[in-house]
Design a protein around this motif. Structure first.
Motif, mmCIF file in Angstrom:
data_model
loop_
_atom_site.group_PDB
_atom_site.id
_atom_site.type_symbol
_atom_site.label_atom_id
_atom_site.label_comp_id
_atom_site.label_asym_id
_atom_site.label_seq_id
_atom_site.Cartn_x
_atom_site.Cartn_y
_atom_site.Cartn_z
ATOM 1 N N SER A 7 48.325 34.094 29.320
ATOM 2 C CA SER A 7 48.281 35.555 29.133
ATOM 3 C C SER A 7 47.439 36.210 30.224
ATOM 4 O O SER A 7 47.791 37.282 30.734
ATOM 5 C CB SER A 7 47.711 35.895 27.753
ATOM 6 O OG SER A 7 48.549 35.406 26.727
ATOM 7 N N SER A 8 46.315 35.552 30.596
ATOM 8 C CA SER A 8 45.456 36.136 31.635
ATOM 9 C C SER A 8 46.172 36.178 32.980
ATOM 10 O O SER A 8 45.918 37.068 33.799
ATOM 11 C CB SER A 8 44.159 35.327 31.764
ATOM 12 O OG SER A 8 44.410 34.030 32.288
ATOM 13 N N LEU A 9 47.090 35.224 33.199
ATOM 14 C CA LEU A 9 47.868 35.197 34.442
ATOM 15 C C LEU A 9 49.093 36.106 34.377
ATOM 16 O O LEU A 9 49.868 36.171 35.319
ATOM 17 C CB LEU A 9 48.318 33.763 34.740
ATOM 18 C CG LEU A 9 47.210 32.800 35.191
ATOM 19 C CD1 LEU A 9 47.692 31.353 35.124
ATOM 20 C CD2 LEU A 9 46.737 33.139 36.602
ATOM 21 N N LYS A 10 49.259 36.786 33.254
ATOM 22 C CA LYS A 10 50.390 37.700 33.017
ATOM 23 C C LYS A 10 51.725 36.942 33.025
ATOM 24 O O LYS A 10 52.752 37.470 33.447
ATOM 25 C CB LYS A 10 50.406 38.825 34.060
ATOM 26 C CG LYS A 10 49.073 39.591 34.181
ATOM 27 C CD LYS A 10 48.657 40.234 32.879
ATOM 28 C CE LYS A 10 47.391 41.073 33.023
ATOM 29 N NZ LYS A 10 46.153 40.288 33.209
ATOM 30 N N PHE A 11 51.696 35.679 32.527
ATOM 31 C CA PHE A 11 52.921 34.902 32.370
ATOM 32 C C PHE A 11 53.537 35.230 31.011
ATOM 33 O O PHE A 11 52.850 35.187 29.985
ATOM 34 C CB PHE A 11 52.632 33.400 32.418
ATOM 35 C CG PHE A 11 52.273 32.850 33.766
ATOM 36 C CD1 PHE A 11 52.185 33.682 34.883
ATOM 37 C CD2 PHE A 11 52.031 31.495 33.936
ATOM 38 C CE1 PHE A 11 51.855 33.175 36.121
ATOM 39 C CE2 PHE A 11 51.707 30.971 35.175
ATOM 40 C CZ PHE A 11 51.608 31.822 36.273
ATOM 41 N N GLU A 12 54.816 35.549 31.017
ATOM 42 C CA GLU A 12 55.519 35.703 29.748
ATOM 43 C C GLU A 12 55.916 34.328 29.228
ATOM 44 O O GLU A 12 56.376 33.483 29.991
ATOM 45 C CB GLU A 12 56.771 36.564 29.951
ATOM 46 C CG GLU A 12 56.486 37.997 30.388
ATOM 47 C CD GLU A 12 57.767 38.795 30.582
ATOM 48 O OE1 GLU A 12 58.789 38.425 29.962
ATOM 49 O OE2 GLU A 12 57.742 39.767 31.354
#
Length: 796
Positions: A433-438
């Motif tokens: 989530s912190s890496l903005k991965f869905e």
């Protein structure tokens, strides 16, 4: 890669971070900060107002200025800049200001006039001189009239910035884009990323056509923008480029460079009005010369990817545009290009033309996010509208953009198994989530939708790498892997090679380590083992190191030349190295000797390097390998051999296979390599070390006496005496233990074309004392055998 924290702050908030602390955090996740420095130098500086400026009474080029450096505080400063004048807002370095490199401003007296500071130019602030305009160096910098007196000029101008020098690993070329780097910073700081708002605009009727006629261009997009005005860029854009190591030019060029910094996508722009046909054709096959943007002419080759306009060269794809379509101060209408080109092909072109530009590096390193290409075109158009007063923006014309979503799955168990950790599913989810991965989570199975800018993520191990670098390498426990214990030792081949190295060192030879690459003009010199074509490097640094060598002899001769040219005459070398040809890889041992091998000057003893010295080295090696002299034979090299002296060189053959060569190098090769009197040997260790040898057996000291006989045999001059000795040994039924040649005579009393060879024979029987009759019987068999095979007869 230089990263401006002020520029990064446009996309993720970092201005509240201590630069050193932030650099440590970025380094901890794999983006190593190799250094950091301020964009501009100088402390104790203020914005000043020049209230009065009068000529210096004792100088024709100095001025005495009364400068308000803070509200109500006026200092006298002597200034030599030609453009200083009353009423200006300027940068003032007050006494005590450190401008770096030991340059500290002090109160002084200049030709009788007191001076309390210095009025500065941009060039005096420590910014890279190559990036500055001439006016930045020739005179003081004049600020706008709204500049607040007494405030920090660096902060006001946007020059109060810290530059991080980040060493990107090859797999993280995506971070060449500031937006991608922003996601990394946001992940480590647990913050959001703010991307610029993009407005899609476009009217129909641009008349532009795009055709792609090569597989080396997966996407090409063009967008027409009319009514632009070429002028100087606003200060924020100029400073952003300066901080990133790019020289500002004008607003049009600067916008293209800024968008490349922001997105990682190189931008090229064409002057629309210079195009006769409004058509862009991407293809290969051109073989011609053309002039590029830098005003120089370059040779275009058929393999180069070309953006063709008007049936000619519009741009060398991803490298440099043509002079015929360039943007200039009169340009009003622009075509923006955003494309994806094949990196390896482009690298070959860029290296050949010596045009490794910033744009080409992005293609070569794979820093592109092709899926974002249409948005990037719109971003350029938005900035042209904002900063270049663009009047008309037309719809984008492009090839189909078919980018499929990529998904990679990984389980928490797999993560912990590979890392040796006990990371929970919640922590893994937090990291993604912190890496903005869905992602989709099913139990402990993560199915992650890979962001389009992350070209490095292709399998589960890549996701695990993301987890461990964000989790922290220091948090991974140190554990020993479970494995069976083994004893470290050399393989049989390694042990034999090591034995040879130690043996030759003990024999007084010096080991060398030379380049395994050579020139095409030398690759076939001394080659006797390789039959295939040489291996050519795809991108050699130069012609002299462009192919792999087939023989080590040439390299040793270059070392000897180096020594002889420095008056070092006695050189005895060896090298054990790998040689190559297409589909073949061999281990070669080469020996080269010249000058004196051993000597005792005070007794006038000197043993010069010759054929027999090198032959002795080879025989010693064979003996240590367990290859006795009955297993091999020497055969004179061809009379027309161009590498080895025909009369002083021989092949070493095991059966019908040539496994080595011994001899003197050919006079033509001596001239080519500029060496003198060099004797060499080269062995094919790959073949030799495969020869089966018997085990070493204990043999008791002989109990019975030996008997020696001397014989002189007359034979043809071209008969190898080594072969004669081998025949004697084989014909004696193991009674002749050794042979020694002690004289070779040619001359009086010997028929022309013949030679007399005197050989000492040692007879011995392990089971009994030999009698005269036994020796005579064996001698008779020996003489018959050598006469039959070599025509050798006992000298009368």
């Amino acid at each position: 890669m230089d990263v401006s924290l002020n520029l990064l702050n446009r996309y993720v908030k970092v201005d509240d971070q201590d630069p050193a602390s932030f650099a440590a955090k970025i380094t901890s996740i794999g983006l190593e900060v190799e250094g950091m420095h301020p964009l501009a130098r100088g402390n104790n500086m203020t914005i000043g107002y020049v209230k009065e400026c009068v000529p210096h009474p004792d100088s024709d080029h100095l001025n005495v200025c009364q400068v308000e450096v803070r509200s109500g505080e006026v200092n006298q400063i002597v200034c030599g800049a030609p453009n200083v004048a009353a009423g200006q807002k300027v940068i003032v370095a007050n006494p005590g200001c450190d401008l770096g490199e030991g340059f500290v401003i002090k109160k002084s007296t200049i030709r009788g006039q007191e001076s309390n500071g210095m009025i500065c130019s941009i060039a005096e602030l420590g910014i890279d001189q190559r990036l500055l305009r001439p006016e930045d160096k020739d005179g003081i910098h004049v600020l706008d009239e709204n500049a607040p007196i007494g405030e920090d000029p660096l902060a006001y101008m946007g020059l109060k910035d810290t530059i991080l020098e980040i060493g990107l690993t090859p797999n993280r070329s995506d971070c060449m884009a500031m937006t991608s780097l922003a996601y990394e910073a946001a992940a480590v700081l647990k913050r959001d990323v703010t991307l610029p708002e993009i407005t899609t605009k476009g009217i129909e009727g641009s008349g532009i056509e795009v055709k792609v006629e090569t597989d080396l261009c997966p996407f090409f997009g063009a967008k027409l923008v009319k009514g632009v005005t070429t002028k100087e860029s606003p200060e924020w854009l100029r400073v952003a480029l300066l901080a990133s190591g790019i020289k500002p030019i004008n607003n049009i060029v600067d916008i293209s460079n800024f968008v490349m910094l922001e997105t990682g996508q190189p931008i090229h722009m064409y002057d629309y009005d210079k195009l006769q046909k409004k058509e862009f054709v991407i293809k290969t096959g051109f073989d011609m010369k053309d002039t590029m943007l830098d005003g120089l002419e370059y040779k275009i080759e058929p393999n180069d990817i070309i953006v063709s306009t008007d049936d000619g060269i519009g741009c060398i794809a991803g490298v440099m545009g043509a002079d015929s379509t360039k943007i200039d101060e009169n340009t009003k209408n622009i075509v923006i290009e955003v494309a994806t080109f094949d990196g390896p092909s482009l690298r070959e072109t860029a290296r050949r033309l010596n045009l490794l530009t910033d744009a080409s590096q992005h293609y070569i390193k794979g820093a592109l996010n092709t899926a974002n290409s249409l948005n990037i075109l719109e971003r350029c158009a938005n900035l042209l509208e904002e900063l270049a007063d663009a009047k008309e923006i037309y719809q984008t014309v492009s090839t189909p953009l078919n980018i499929e979503d990529r998904y990679v799955s990984v389980t928490t168990s797999h993560v912990n198994h590979l890392l040796g950790t006990k990371i929970t599913t919640d922590i893994v989810a937090e990291i993604f989530s912190s890496l903005k991965f869905e992602y989709n989570l099913d139990g402990e199975l993560f199915t992650v939708k890979v962001p389009t800018y992350r070209n490095d993520i292709t399998m589960a191990a890549d996701l695990i790498e993301e987890v461990v670098r964000m989790y922290g390498f220091d948090n991974v426990p140190s554990t020993l892997p479970e494995m069976s214990m083994t004893i470290g030792k050399r393989t049989d081949m390694q042990a034999k090679k090591h034995m040879i190295q130690v043996l030759l060192k003990n024999l007084g030879l010096h080991e060398t380590l030379t380049y395994s690459l050579t020139s095409p003009t030398m690759v076939e010199d001394f080659n006797i083992f390789h039959k295939s074509q040489p291996v050519k490097l795809a991108m050699p640094l130069g012609e002299e190191r462009s192919v792999t060598r087939k023989s080590v002899i040439g390299s040793l001769l270059q070392v000897i030349n180096y020594n002889q040219s420095r008056d070092i005459k006695d050189v005895n070398l060896y090298e054990l190295s790998t040689t190559y040809s297409k589909g073949v890889e061999l281990q070669n041992l080469a020996i080269a000797c010249t000058g004196e091998y051993q000597g005792l000057p005070f007794k006038q003893i000197s043993y010069k390097a010759d054929y027999y010295l090198v032959k002795g080295f080879v025989e010693t090696i064979f003996e240590k390998l367990g290859i006795n002299d009955a297993r091999y034979q020497l055969e004179r090299v061809e009379s027309d051999n161009i590498s080895y002296h025909p009369g002083r060189s021989a092949y070493i053959k095991v059966g019908k296979e040539i496994v080595g060569v011994i001899g003197n190098i050919h006079p033509l090769m001596e001239k080519k390599y500029d060496v003198k009197d060099v004797y060499v040997a080269e062995l094919n260790l790959t073949a030799l070390l495969k020869i089966k040898t018997g085990k070493v057996k204990y043999q008791p000291i002989p109990q019975y006496p030996s008997v020696t006989r001397d014989i002189a045999l007359v034979m043809d001059e071209n008969v190898p005496t080594f072969d004669v000795c081998q025949k004697i040994m084989r014909s004696s039924h193991k009674l002749v233990k050794s042979t020694k040649i002690f004289d070779v005579y040619v001359g009086e009393h010997i028929e022309a074309g013949k030679k007399s060879v005197a050989i000492n024979l040692t007879f011995q029987d392990d089971k009994k004392t030999l009698k005269e009759k036994d020796i005579n019987d064996v001698m008779e068999k020996i003489l018959k055998a050598v006469e039959k095979e070599f025509g050798a007869v006992l000298r009368g």
